[in-house]
Structures are given as C-alpha cells and as structure tokens.
Design an enzyme around this catalytic site. Structure first.
Site, mmCIF file in Angstrom:
data_model
loop_
_atom_site.group_PDB
_atom_site.id
_atom_site.type_symbol
_atom_site.label_atom_id
_atom_site.label_comp_id
_atom_site.label_asym_id
_atom_site.label_seq_id
_atom_site.Cartn_x
_atom_site.Cartn_y
_atom_site.Cartn_z
ATOM 1 N N HIS A 17 -8.254 25.781 -54.715
ATOM 2 C CA HIS A 17 -8.373 27.067 -54.011
ATOM 3 C C HIS A 17 -7.664 26.972 -52.663
ATOM 4 C CE1 HIS A 17 -11.049 30.808 -53.224
ATOM 5 N NE2 HIS A 17 -10.110 30.774 -52.293
ATOM 6 N N SER A 99 -0.787 32.678 -54.108
ATOM 7 C CA SER A 99 -0.196 33.511 -53.059
ATOM 8 C C SER A 99 0.081 34.909 -53.591
ATOM 9 C CB SER A 99 1.103 32.878 -52.549
ATOM 10 O OG SER A 99 1.502 33.508 -51.354
ATOM 11 N N THR A 100 0.022 35.875 -52.676
ATOM 12 C CA THR A 100 0.232 37.280 -53.020
ATOM 13 C C THR A 100 1.704 37.639 -52.841
ATOM 14 O OG1 THR A 100 -1.794 37.507 -51.698
ATOM 15 C CG2 THR A 100 -0.881 39.519 -52.684
ATOM 16 N N ASP A 141 -3.974 41.228 -54.315
ATOM 17 C CA ASP A 141 -4.737 41.628 -53.128
ATOM 18 C C ASP A 141 -5.525 42.879 -53.506
ATOM 19 O OD1 ASP A 141 -5.733 42.641 -50.751
ATOM 20 O OD2 ASP A 141 -4.002 41.983 -49.583
ATOM 21 N N HIS A 201 -12.199 35.707 -56.596
ATOM 22 C CA HIS A 201 -13.126 35.703 -55.463
ATOM 23 C C HIS A 201 -14.274 36.635 -55.831
ATOM 24 C CE1 HIS A 201 -9.781 33.960 -53.372
ATOM 25 N NE2 HIS A 201 -10.433 33.873 -52.240
ATOM 26 N N GLU A 204 -18.255 37.179 -52.080
ATOM 27 C CA GLU A 204 -17.974 36.473 -50.822
ATOM 28 C C GLU A 204 -18.786 37.117 -49.697
ATOM 29 O OE1 GLU A 204 -13.815 36.499 -49.783
ATOM 30 O OE2 GLU A 204 -14.060 34.987 -48.213
HETATM 31 C C1 6MZ Z 1 -11.284 33.649 -45.907
HETATM 32 N N1 6MZ Z 1 -11.582 34.187 -47.182
HETATM 33 C C2 6MZ Z 1 -10.705 34.890 -47.963
HETATM 34 N N2 6MZ Z 1 -11.223 35.855 -48.756
HETATM 35 C C3 6MZ Z 1 -10.417 36.638 -49.509
HETATM 36 N N3 6MZ Z 1 -9.091 36.517 -49.525
HETATM 37 C C4 6MZ Z 1 -8.526 35.574 -48.765
HETATM 38 C C5 6MZ Z 1 -9.293 34.700 -47.959
HETATM 39 N N4 6MZ Z 1 -8.458 33.849 -47.342
HETATM 40 C C6 6MZ Z 1 -7.200 34.204 -47.733
HETATM 41 N N5 6MZ Z 1 -7.239 35.256 -48.560
HETATM 42 C C7 6MZ Z 1 -6.106 35.986 -49.185
HETATM 43 O O1 6MZ Z 1 -4.937 35.194 -49.051
HETATM 44 C C8 6MZ Z 1 -3.941 35.898 -48.299
HETATM 45 C C9 6MZ Z 1 -3.118 34.923 -47.484
HETATM 46 O O2 6MZ Z 1 -2.357 34.108 -48.332
HETATM 47 P P1 6MZ Z 1 -1.094 34.637 -49.177
HETATM 48 O O3 6MZ Z 1 -0.329 35.596 -48.326
HETATM 49 O O4 6MZ Z 1 -1.618 35.278 -50.422
HETATM 50 O O5 6MZ Z 1 -0.319 33.373 -49.459
HETATM 51 C C10 6MZ Z 1 -4.743 36.883 -47.472
HETATM 52 O O6 6MZ Z 1 -3.960 37.970 -47.046
HETATM 53 C C11 6MZ Z 1 -5.849 37.290 -48.451
HETATM 54 O O7 6MZ Z 1 -5.375 38.248 -49.362
HETATM 55 ZN ZN ZN Z 2 -9.931 32.290 -50.898
#
Ligand code: 6MZ
Ligand code: ZN
Length: 347
Positions: A17, A99-100, A141, A201, A204
């Site tokens: 994760h 990653s998004t 996302d 997820h 949370e």
């Molecule tokens: C802290 N808890 C969390 N809960 C939910 N989503 C999270 C997260 N932490 C990260 N992301 C998700 O990952 C993206 C950043 O990485 P990427 O641009 O995708 O590589 C965030 O914009 C969110 O959509």
């Molecule tokens: Zn996460």
C-alpha cells in the site's frame, strides 16, 4: 542505529500500500522544487514531520501541492524511479505501487503517458538490477465519479494485457469524505470481471459504513485501512464476519492513520483487533514521503506498540507474501528468498 532498527531494516519486506506521489522522499522533493522554483513550494509544505498531526483534509491539501510539482512524464519517471530505489534500500523485496493517472493540459501529460512513465521506470529499475519486484495498481480517485472510474478501469485493462504482468489491479482511494462507492460499483465490477485485482480503501473514516457494506459484496481482494469496520469503532459484527469469511487481508498504515488523525494513538490502532483475531494484516506505509516514515519504521513501530517479538514480526512479513497480487510463481520465489535470509537474521 540501535539493534532493533538494524533488525527491521534487514528484515525482508513486502509493501502493498504505497501511493506514488505520497511516497516521494525529501531528496526527490528537492529536485522537483528546483525544477519548478516559480511554484514557491517549500519542502516543509509537502511533508508532515515528527510529532506533527494534520486532519485528513489537510493531508489532501498536501497532495494538491505535490501534484503541482509532479506534472510531466519526466517528473513521474523521476519520482517512480527514486521511490522504487528507496524501497529497495529499505529491503522491500516486492512492491505494489499505486497511482492515479492524471492529465495535464499544460505539459501534454495524458493518462496513458502517465501510466507508461511509471511502467518505464519499473522496467528501467529491473534492467538496472535493483533488487525488488515491482508491480503497479492503477488508482481511481473517488472524487471523480462514475465515468472517470470506468475510463480508468479500461486503461488498466489495456495495460494489464500489454505490460507483461506489471499492471495487476485497481486501487480505490481519494478523500473518503467525497463521493460514494455506489457510483463506482459498475467500474469496480468490470475490473473484477476482467481479472484485475481490487484493493479498496474502506472505512477510513467513520461515515462510510453503508458504503463498506456495498463494497464488501464485490468482494475486494484487499482492504486499505478498514479503520471503522469493527464494532468497537462503530462498525458491525456482520461486516467483520464478511471480511473474515472471505479472508480479505487488511493493509495497515499506522503512522498515516495517527498523523492523519483518524486513529487517536498508536496503541488504539485497529491493527490490535484484527491481529488478535488472527486475520491477515499487512504492515504498509501509505505515503512514506508525506508521513516521513519507511516500512522498516512501521514494522518497528508495530512491534514496540503491540509488544510483538522479532519472531512474530518475521511471521508478519512472511505472511504478507500470501497477500500479494502477483501469481503463485512470484510467491514461491519470494518465500525462497525469505527462507535464505532467515538463518542469518533470526538467531
Ligand atoms: C492518507 N490516506 C489516504 N486516503 C485516501 N487516499 C489517499 C491517501 N493517501 C493518498 N491517497 C491518494 O493517493 C493520491 C496521491 O498519490 P497519487 O497521485 O495517486 O500517486 C492522493 O491524491 C489520494 O487520491
Ligand atoms: Zn492509502
């Protein structure tokens, strides 16, 4: 480094994760900041330091800043390469990055070239013989709704077929207070039906009970966080029963949950509940850059918080291999690695 730190660093680990843009280290962040001085972003704006806490909302503001710094194919290639090498140095032997895919009109970045940049970085690290097996999960996302989710699944499907086994599944993430899983079900069902694995997820935050019931019916292959699933946290026994019945592993991110204030303290973390049930739990980092941690630290933290022995922690890291999305052959290779390393580490 003290004795324990050395042990947890040397422990072979599996990371399941890790959000790419949340995993960017201070050193890489410096490089990105230098590439884009006009943005006026400083390193301390993209990370949450020791003893600091933020609300989850504030964490999502941090991602917005990081996304400004990472908006070209070259940036994505840089961050992916650096993040992979950092996990390898931390003795992570198998990594599923997520990653998004984003498109940026200004730089010509498309969702497709985004995924390609990540895949190229993975292939380059393999070519350079970095000692880590890396796979990719394409992230949805949740804020972007039904259509984007479906597009993302189609993109992941394409890459699942063309990437030689590097793209294995879908992640559902994003601000848990925005959007509803109901709208994303068609996309997630399609993903499941075409052979993409699902890491979602779930719960949370406390307001996601109804959504969790819905998503659990898919069912997912792994759960991210699951903080509020069990009755002690306002969840329900039927939810727990379903997770147990389907044997769905939980991805546990201690520092992320405490720094993001969804869990009040380490000792109150839901890891305790699920671990005591004997349910599969995988220790993970979530966003090692934003939360200033690494996987060794997370293992050490779990051990010290819950008084777990080195033998118990070894078992946790070894059992994590059973939860990976890659196939049986990869699992066997990893188990072999663990077997070779064990005598030198656990005396
Ligand atoms: C802290 N808890 C969390 N809960 C939910 N989503 C999270 C997260 N932490 C990260 N992301 C998700 O990952 C993206 C950043 O990485 P990427 O641009 O995708 O590589 C965030 O914009 C969110 O959509
Ligand atoms: Zn996460």
């Amino acid at each position: 480094m003290d004795d324990d730190s050395v042990f947890y660093k040397k422990l072979p680990k599996v990371e399941l994760h890790a959000h790419l843009n949340g995993s960017v280290s201070a050193q890489t962040m410096e490089k990105l900041i230098q590439r884009k001085p006009h943005l006026d972003i400083e390193r301390n704006m993209t990370a949450i330091g020791k003893d600091q806490r933020r609300t989850l909302d504030e964490c999502f503001e941090v991602f917005k800043l990081i996304h400004k710094l990472v908006d070209t194919e070259e940036d994505i290639h840089t961050v992916a390469t650096d993040v992979i090498k950092e996990f390898a140095v931390d003795n992570v032997k198998y990594l599923e990055l997520r990653s998004t895919p984003r498109e940026e009109k200004g730089t010509g970045l498309t969702k497709k070239s985004y995924v390609e940049a990540v895949i190229k970085a993975i292939q380059q690290c393999k070519y350079d013989e970095v000692d880590i097996d890396v796979r990719f999960l394409v992230a949805i996302d949740r804020r972007n709704g039904t259509e984007v989710a479906m597009e993302t699944v189609k993109l992941a499907e394409e890459f699942m077929l063309s990437s030689g086994g590097l793209v294995l599944g879908i992640d559902l993430s994003g601000d848990p207070k925005v959007g509803h899983g109901r709208c994303l079900l068609p996309a997630l069902e399609r993903a499941r039906n075409c052979g993409l694995k699902l890491s979602l997820h779930m719960s949370e935050v406390s307001s996601q009970l109804e959504e969790s019931e819905l998503l659990l019916n898919l069912p997912p292959d792994r759960i991210g966080h699951g903080t509020f699933l069990h009755p002690e946290m306002g969840g329900s026994q039927p939810l727990v029963d379903q997770v147990v019945k389907h044997n769905i592993p939980l991805e546990i991110c201690l520092t992320s949950n405490v720094k993001g204030k969804t869990v009040p303290s380490y000792s109150q973390h839901h890891f305790r509940y699920w671990y005591q049930l004997g349910h599969p739990c995988v220790i993970c980092t979530d966003d090692k850059g934003v939360f200033c941690t690494d996987l060794s630290q997370e293992y050490q933290l779990a051990a010290s918080t819950f008084s777990l022995s080195r033998d118990a922690m070894w078992e946790l890291s070894e059992r994590a291999v059973d939860c990976i999305f890659a196939g049986e052959a990869v699992k066997q290779q990893l188990k072999q690695k663990w077997t070779e390393i064990k005598p030198g580490l656990l005396k």
